[in-house]
Scaffold this active site. Structure first.
Site, mmCIF file in Angstrom:
data_model
loop_
_atom_site.group_PDB
_atom_site.id
_atom_site.type_symbol
_atom_site.label_atom_id
_atom_site.label_comp_id
_atom_site.label_asym_id
_atom_site.label_seq_id
_atom_site.Cartn_x
_atom_site.Cartn_y
_atom_site.Cartn_z
ATOM 1 N N GLY A 198 0.833 -1.200 0.000
ATOM 2 C CA GLY A 198 0.000 0.000 0.000
ATOM 3 C C GLY A 198 0.862 1.242 0.000
ATOM 4 N N SER A 199 0.303 2.320 0.478
ATOM 5 C CA SER A 199 1.001 3.613 0.395
ATOM 6 C C SER A 199 2.021 3.769 1.523
ATOM 7 C CB SER A 199 -0.031 4.736 0.483
ATOM 8 O OG SER A 199 -0.733 4.608 1.703
ATOM 9 N N GLU A 220 5.597 -3.236 1.055
ATOM 10 C CA GLU A 220 5.690 -2.979 -0.399
ATOM 11 C C GLU A 220 4.954 -1.675 -0.643
ATOM 12 O OE1 GLU A 220 7.362 -4.616 -2.568
ATOM 13 O OE2 GLU A 220 7.694 -6.613 -1.758
ATOM 14 N N CYS A 254 1.882 0.692 -9.065
ATOM 15 C CA CYS A 254 2.888 1.238 -8.136
ATOM 16 C C CYS A 254 4.206 1.556 -8.826
ATOM 17 C CB CYS A 254 3.122 0.268 -6.990
ATOM 18 S SG CYS A 254 3.646 -1.357 -7.545
HETATM 19 P P1 NAD Z 1 -3.530 2.216 1.053
HETATM 20 O O1 NAD Z 1 -2.242 2.359 1.779
HETATM 21 O O2 NAD Z 1 -4.515 3.325 1.140
HETATM 22 O O3 NAD Z 1 -4.318 0.903 1.508
HETATM 23 C C1 NAD Z 1 -3.730 -0.398 1.505
HETATM 24 C C2 NAD Z 1 -4.452 -1.284 2.493
HETATM 25 O O4 NAD Z 1 -4.294 -0.716 3.790
HETATM 26 C C3 NAD Z 1 -5.944 -1.485 2.259
HETATM 27 O O5 NAD Z 1 -6.274 -2.853 2.422
HETATM 28 C C4 NAD Z 1 -6.599 -0.646 3.358
HETATM 29 O O6 NAD Z 1 -7.788 -1.223 3.857
HETATM 30 C C5 NAD Z 1 -5.560 -0.633 4.456
HETATM 31 N N1 NAD Z 1 -5.594 0.606 5.234
HETATM 32 C C6 NAD Z 1 -5.919 1.840 4.783
HETATM 33 N N2 NAD Z 1 -5.846 2.755 5.786
HETATM 34 C C7 NAD Z 1 -5.460 2.077 6.887
HETATM 35 C C8 NAD Z 1 -5.205 2.457 8.244
HETATM 36 N N3 NAD Z 1 -5.335 3.715 8.662
HETATM 37 N N4 NAD Z 1 -4.817 1.503 9.105
HETATM 38 C C9 NAD Z 1 -4.675 0.227 8.701
HETATM 39 N N5 NAD Z 1 -4.917 -0.201 7.436
HETATM 40 C C10 NAD Z 1 -5.289 0.715 6.536
HETATM 41 O O7 NAD Z 1 -3.096 1.926 -0.448
HETATM 42 P P2 NAD Z 1 -4.004 1.760 -1.715
HETATM 43 O O8 NAD Z 1 -4.648 3.070 -2.023
HETATM 44 O O9 NAD Z 1 -4.859 0.552 -1.577
HETATM 45 O O10 NAD Z 1 -2.888 1.436 -2.830
HETATM 46 C C11 NAD Z 1 -2.139 2.446 -3.431
HETATM 47 C C12 NAD Z 1 -0.739 2.533 -2.862
HETATM 48 O O11 NAD Z 1 -0.151 1.257 -2.820
HETATM 49 C C13 NAD Z 1 0.176 3.366 -3.750
HETATM 50 O O12 NAD Z 1 1.028 4.142 -2.930
HETATM 51 C C14 NAD Z 1 0.998 2.327 -4.506
HETATM 52 O O13 NAD Z 1 2.234 2.778 -4.978
HETATM 53 C C15 NAD Z 1 1.128 1.274 -3.451
HETATM 54 N N6 NAD Z 1 1.371 -0.033 -4.056
HETATM 55 C C16 NAD Z 1 2.575 -0.626 -3.874
HETATM 56 C C17 NAD Z 1 2.844 -1.842 -4.471
HETATM 57 C C18 NAD Z 1 4.162 -2.542 -4.314
HETATM 58 O O14 NAD Z 1 4.240 -3.720 -4.650
HETATM 59 N N7 NAD Z 1 5.191 -1.893 -3.811
HETATM 60 C C19 NAD Z 1 1.859 -2.459 -5.243
HETATM 61 C C20 NAD Z 1 0.639 -1.822 -5.387
HETATM 62 C C21 NAD Z 1 0.391 -0.611 -4.790
#
Ligand code: NAD
Length: 473
Positions: A198-199, A220, A254
């Protein structure tokens, strides 16, 4: 049922599955390669048999073309599982190590044991792939898994729940759908490992929660991945590759090139080639193209629209695109030039179909741009001059780099995938994923050696002996 009672129910459910997995973890740890491979085959067969349903779920989530789902979601999962099946027997074997001089009389090896009960939190942009790939790696290493897919792609999350409850008992693999609160409830538990995709902002929250239990993490994450095009690059080929890497999945990848750094002598030519590449892929009206998917939801549409408007209001030039439709979460493939560092679009990860083009005069200037930001997840170099490639490589750091292409490294099973600092911690994919989900236990056996001669009391002889070791080790 009130929200409060519902929350208590979810909490209890999560806790009871966690305890069941904890009780089951040791027996999974002792499974051999054959048993683990049988489980991986189940994952593989289900994926192949349900290609159509996976395609439908992704289409319903954000109008992803089924061919793009096959490419970005299914191909990677199938490739990964086949790779695990091929190599698992040899990876699971204890690795013997040579005996150093001061350890004569002993033998040693490294044994890969599973971490135990693992939590996988996955994002929405490749929701099937980014759930099943780490799950396969965790299973190969002998772990139990609690998986929390993203709430933003509910059709795929529901399918994942159906898939995994058909294939596994809850004490081995369990899926928890739901929003951030579910994620937070899970994060309170003392997992043995957390694999989060995630982010960077949420990555920090995950890492703080993990720190409370000293749980190891794989993060990641994302960030702004730069793409250099120097004066020696093949402009047409570079443009085709950049346009593909940027606009598949509507820029919600990503490792998509976040911005381009092009040598000023070829900037205009690159922009024209990018325009042709976009038209070739999506036609003159990308809105009508079935191959161009959508922004995942209105919140992200508004965020991207805000970045676009702010840049244009502050002097950025719209080279192509810019059309939007908030009723359909649509933003046309868009290219911007004349940007400044003070614009928000140059400060945060774009994660959408807007591509800023910055030009540079010297290689130092290009590297200066990259180094003024966090270390990226990916960095791309388009060049036909070895000394330039060497300079860009030697003066930067990134999770991964592709020379003369972009994005494709994700599909390579023999290289690690992951970020560095702000773009991630730890690696995944193939052997790297197997290691990430394993504890590398050091095992030493005393055979005929002895260390008794260096035990206290430290007589002059013992002291001399220790000095000898220090000198000649
Ligand atoms: P996000 O960080 O908003 O969410 C990811 C996950 O975290 C979701 O399942 C969500 O339910 C959970 N989450 C959200 N807020 C939370 C909190 N406060 N506490 C605990 N869990 C929480 O990311 P996204 O919008 O789903 O994805 C986009 C981001 O992911 C981008 O920054 C992208 O670059 C990154 N990404 C990285 C990879 C990699 O392999 N490095 C792959 C795909 C996406």
């Amino acid at each position: 049922m009130t929200l409060a009672t519902q929350n208590i129910d979810i909490e209890q459910d999560i806790l009871s599955v966690f305890n069941a997995q904890k009780n089951n973890a040791q027996s999974l740890a002792n499974t051999n390669a054959k048993i683990r491979k049988d489980k991986l085959r189940k994952l593989l067969d289900w994926t192949i048999a349900h290609e159509e349903q996976i395609g439908k779920a992704l289409f319903n989530d954000f109008k992803k073309n089924p061919a793009e789902t096959n490419l970005g979601e299914i191909l990677g999962v199938v490739g990964e599982i086949k790779h695990l099946l091929k190599h698992l027997n040899s990876w699971m074997k204890p690795q013997s190590v040579p005996t150093p001089m001061n350890m004569i009389g002993t033998s040693a090896h490294v044994r890969f044991e599973p971490k135990g009960v693992c939590l996988i939190i996955s994002p929405w942009n490749y929701p099937f792939n980014l759930s099943i790939k780490p799950l396969a790696q965790a299973i190969a290493a002998g772990n139990t898994v609690m998986l929390k897919p993203s709430e933003l792609t509910p059709n795929t999350s529901a399918l994942l729940k159906k898939m995994l409850s058909e294939l596994f008992e809850e004490n081995e693999v369990a899926v928890f759908e739901g929003d951030v609160e579910v994620s937070q409830t899970l994060l309170n538990l003392p997992f043995n490992h957390i694999f989060f995709t995630g982010s960077p902002a949420i990555g920090k929250i995950v890492m703080s929660a993990a720190a409370k239990n000293l749980t190891s993490v794989t993060l990641e994450l994302g960030g702004k991945s730069p793409c250099i095009v120097d004066e020696t690059a093949n402009i047409k080929k570079a443009a085709e590759k950049i346009a593909w890497g940027k606009f598949i999945n509507n820029g919600q990848t990503c490792i998509a090139p976040d911005y381009v750094l092009v040598h000023k002598s070829i900037a205009q030519e690159l922009i024209s080639s990018l325009k042709s590449a976009i038209t070739t892929m999506y036609g003159n009206e990308p809105k009508l193209s079935p191959d161009y998917c959508r922004i995942v939801n209105n919140r992200h549409f508004n965020r991207l629209n805000g970045l676009l408007k702010e840049a244009v209001e502050n002097g950025a030039t719209l080279e192509i695109g810019g059309q939007t439709d908030d009723s359909d979460n649509y933003i046309a493939p868009t290219i911007l030039s004349s940007l400044t560092d003070s614009m928000k679009i140059m400060q945060e990860e774009i994660f959408g179909p807007i591509l800023p083009i910055l030009s540079f005069s010297t290689n130092e200037e290009a590297i200066g741009q990259i180094k003024s930001r966090e270390k990226p997840l990916a960095m791309y170099i388009n060049s036909n001059k070895e000394s330039n490639i060497k300079y860009f490589m030697d003066n930067s750091s990134a999770g991964g780099t592709v020379i003369n292409d972009c994005v494709i490294h994700y599909g390579h099973t023999e290289i690690p995938f992951g970020g560095v600092n702000n773009s991630g911690i730890g690696k995944s994919g193939g052997i790297w994923g197997f290691i990430e989900f394993s504890n590398q236990r050091a095992v030493m056996r005393q055979k005929f050696g002895t260390f008794k001669m260096i035990y206290p009391p430290y007589t002059p002889f013992v002291s001399k002996l220790i000095k000898f070791f220090v000198k000649y080790i």
